[in-house]
Write an enzyme that holds these catalytic residues in place. Structure first.
Site, PDB file in Angstrom:
ATOM      1  N   ASP A  13       0.863  -1.197   0.000  1.00  8.54           N
ATOM      2  CA  ASP A  13       0.000   0.000   0.000  1.00  8.54           C
ATOM      3  C   ASP A  13       0.895   1.242   0.000  1.00  8.54           C
ATOM      4  O   ASP A  13       1.691   1.442   0.917  1.00  8.54           O
ATOM      5  CB  ASP A  13      -0.903  -0.040   1.237  1.00  8.54           C
ATOM      6  N   ASP A 107      -3.813   2.287  -5.251  1.00  7.04           N
ATOM      7  CA  ASP A 107      -2.444   2.269  -4.692  1.00  7.04           C
ATOM      8  C   ASP A 107      -2.126   1.040  -3.860  1.00  7.04           C
ATOM      9  O   ASP A 107      -1.153   1.042  -3.117  1.00  7.04           O
ATOM     10  CB  ASP A 107      -2.203   3.544  -3.885  1.00  7.04           C
ATOM     11  N   GLU A 108      -2.933  -0.016  -3.968  1.00 12.43           N
ATOM     12  CA  GLU A 108      -2.644  -1.186  -3.142  1.00 12.43           C
ATOM     13  C   GLU A 108      -2.998  -2.478  -3.852  1.00 12.43           C
ATOM     14  O   GLU A 108      -3.882  -2.504  -4.722  1.00 12.43           O
ATOM     15  CB  GLU A 108      -3.395  -1.110  -1.811  1.00 12.43           C
TER      16      GLU A 108
HETATM   17  P1  TTP Z   1      -5.120   5.158   0.983  1.00 12.13           P
HETATM   18  O1  TTP Z   1      -4.135   4.100   0.662  1.00 12.13           O
HETATM   19  O2  TTP Z   1      -6.230   4.834   1.913  1.00 12.13           O
HETATM   20  O3  TTP Z   1      -4.378   6.421   1.641  1.00 12.13           O
HETATM   21  P2  TTP Z   1      -2.956   7.025   1.311  1.00 12.13           P
HETATM   22  O4  TTP Z   1      -2.197   6.203   0.316  1.00 12.13           O
HETATM   23  O5  TTP Z   1      -3.118   8.464   0.930  1.00 12.13           O
HETATM   24  O6  TTP Z   1      -2.235   7.001   2.717  1.00 12.13           O
HETATM   25  P3  TTP Z   1      -1.679   5.729   3.508  1.00 12.13           P
HETATM   26  O7  TTP Z   1      -1.942   4.505   2.697  1.00 12.13           O
HETATM   27  O8  TTP Z   1      -0.198   5.991   3.686  1.00 12.13           O
HETATM   28  O9  TTP Z   1      -2.409   5.735   4.811  1.00 12.13           O
HETATM   29  O10 TTP Z   1      -5.767   5.715  -0.345  1.00 12.13           O
HETATM   30  C1  TTP Z   1      -5.050   5.837  -1.552  1.00 12.13           C
HETATM   31  C2  TTP Z   1      -5.446   7.096  -2.273  1.00 12.13           C
HETATM   32  O11 TTP Z   1      -6.847   7.101  -2.519  1.00 12.13           O
HETATM   33  C3  TTP Z   1      -5.151   8.353  -1.510  1.00 12.13           C
HETATM   34  O12 TTP Z   1      -3.819   8.821  -1.715  1.00 12.13           O
HETATM   35  C4  TTP Z   1      -6.188   9.292  -2.034  1.00 12.13           C
HETATM   36  C5  TTP Z   1      -7.370   8.415  -2.393  1.00 12.13           C
HETATM   37  N1  TTP Z   1      -8.392   8.505  -1.340  1.00 12.13           N
HETATM   38  C6  TTP Z   1      -9.398   9.461  -1.490  1.00 12.13           C
HETATM   39  O13 TTP Z   1      -9.436  10.191  -2.483  1.00 12.13           O
HETATM   40  N2  TTP Z   1     -10.340   9.584  -0.500  1.00 12.13           N
HETATM   41  C7  TTP Z   1     -10.340   8.803   0.636  1.00 12.13           C
HETATM   42  O14 TTP Z   1     -11.206   8.950   1.514  1.00 12.13           O
HETATM   43  C8  TTP Z   1      -9.289   7.823   0.766  1.00 12.13           C
HETATM   44  C9  TTP Z   1      -9.245   6.952   2.006  1.00 12.13           C
HETATM   45  C10 TTP Z   1      -8.356   7.709  -0.240  1.00 12.13           C
HETATM   46 MG    MG Z   2      -2.018   4.132   0.536  1.00 10.52          MG
END
Ligand code: TTP
Ligand code: MG
Length: 395
Positions: A13, A107-108
């Site tokens: 992730d 992103d995961e």
């Molecule tokens: P995540 O993987 O949940 O968040 P992140 O990568 O920004 O942070 P981390 O994993 O380090 O905690 O989500 C991936 C992307 O999806 C995030 O960069 C932006 C988008 N996203 C939104 O647009 N709205 C949201 O509510 C969430 C959770 C994510």
């Molecule tokens: Mg992330």
């Protein structure tokens, strides 16, 4: 870090994904609290850099609140096209590590690396190589990785050492890892279920795990049983590759279980033939092979290995498959035998001229085999192997 790793599942992730891409593309934002979203009054935060998280800013928070918490933040409008582009770069990196990659969001992804320790080393090293490869391919982005023998634990683990972290949970560490965590960490436990569980005295995962399974089932039905299973680290779900074209596989569920190497080989030959034909039809070569066996009691075992050079030839696929077979415990009965070729690449044109004579001969033979099989159908040729008729169906 011991224990019997029946499967090795990575959950990768990206850290603060959208914000990290902005910091990568715009060096002046590095080290700054960056909030992705717009400044309009109704806007919500998409995500934010870890520098902004220190102030309590989080995804899905109203932008006004975020700016109250962190007034000096840089607010950046999202650029979805750019994030999608980076997403495909990271997914391509994951594909280099395994044919079994299941993207969960932009992103995961889950990456099944079972049986790949010979190539990539032990689980922690696998995660390290993956993180390094992502960093290199993207020009500096970091990804956090969880490694476990189930999807559920791998997913929870990837969150534990964010950002830029690795958490490996060996099979014998699962209970110690999961049980102290709040029940909200269990998949499918939202705020409502959490409140219900807590009202029954179950605040932590361990509180759920030690109750009788039947109690959870009685109170919450099938869902309750699922919660109980996850709390006990039981999660049989397989990593499911989304894009079939990234690998070519053929497996056979057998009418009668088979035992021992000689009984398994004919089914692998069938797989190798079918895979090689399919590769040649699409002018592709494979760089690696995975052998899959399912035991009579439904345990899935896999081993994978690289080919000495990219190929679309059944004997070359088979040579690697046979050496992989040595790495299984073949003493039990198997109900399914299969093979997958991955690390696919287009066949370079005119390559034939530079190939050694025996490879050219093999290619000609392959062409002849293809023509016979096209005319008479699968099963017309078994390369001298004696395969009982009607034993197995194509899946
Ligand atoms: P995540 O993987 O949940 O968040 P992140 O990568 O920004 O942070 P981390 O994993 O380090 O905690 O989500 C991936 C992307 O999806 C995030 O960069 C932006 C988008 N996203 C939104 O647009 N709205 C949201 O509510 C969430 C959770 C994510
Ligand atoms: Mg992330």
């Amino acid at each position: 870090m011991t224990g019997d790793w029946q499967r090795i599942i990575l959950h990768a992730d990206m850290d603060a994904f959208f914000a990290a891409v902005e910091q990568l593309d715009r060096p002046e934002l590095r080290g700054r609290p960056v909030v992705i979203g717009s400044r309009s009054p109704r806007s919500v935060v998409s995500t934010c850099s870890y520098e902004a998280r220190v102030f309590g800013v989080r995804s899905a928070m109203p932008m006004t609140r975020a700016l109250t918490l962190c007034p000096h933040a840089d607010v950046v409008e999202p650029r979805m096209k750019r994030y999608a582009e980076v997403s495909s770069v990271i997914m391509e990196v994951f594909d280099r590590f395994s044919p079994l990659v299941e993207p969960l969001s932009i992103d995961e992804a889950f990456i099944d690396m079972s049986g790949a320790t010979r190539i990539f080393g032990p689980p922690r090293q696998m995660a390290g190589s993956l993180r390094q490869a992502v960093k290199e391919a993207t020009g500096g982005l970091t990804v956090s990785v969880g490694v476990a023998s189930t999807k559920f634990v791998a997913k929870v683990a990837s969150d534990m050492n964010k950002p830029d972290g690795v958490t490996v949970v060996a099979p014998d560490e699962v209970t110690g890892f999961l049980w102290p965590l709040p029940v909200s960490r269990i998949w499918g436990v939202g705020p409502k279920a959490q409140a219900q569980l807590e009202s029954l005295g179950m605040r932590r995962i361990g509180d759920v795990a030690v109750r009788p399974r039947t109690e959870l089932a009685q109170r919450f039905g099938v869902h309750g049983e699922q919660i109980w299973l996850l709390a006990n680290g039981i999660d049989e779900r397989e990593v499911e590759a989304e894009y079939e074209a990234k690998s070519v596989g053929r497996e056979f569920t057998l009418e009668e279980d088979v035992r021992g190497r000689p009984a398994i080989i004919p089914h692998l030959l069938r797989s190798a033939d079918a895979i090689a034909r399919s590769l040649r039809r699409s002018n592709m070569t494979a760089g690696a092979v995975r052998v899959k066996l399912k035991t009579a009691d439904f345990r899935l075992l896999t081993r994978q290995g690289g080919l000495p050079r990219p190929t679309s030839s059944a004997p070359e696929l088979m040579a690697v498959a046979l050496s992989l077979l040595d790495r299984f415990d073949l003493s039990c009965a198997f109900r399914l035998v299969g093979m997958t070729a991955f690390a696919l690449a287009p066949l370079p044109p005119q390559e034939d001229l530079f190939l050694p004579a025996e490879v050219r001969r093999q290619r000609k033979l392959d062409g002849a085999v293809d023509r016979v099989l096209e005319k008479f159908g699968d099963g017309a040729l078994w390369r001298g192997c004696d395969l009982p008729r009607g034993n197995g169906d194509d899946k």
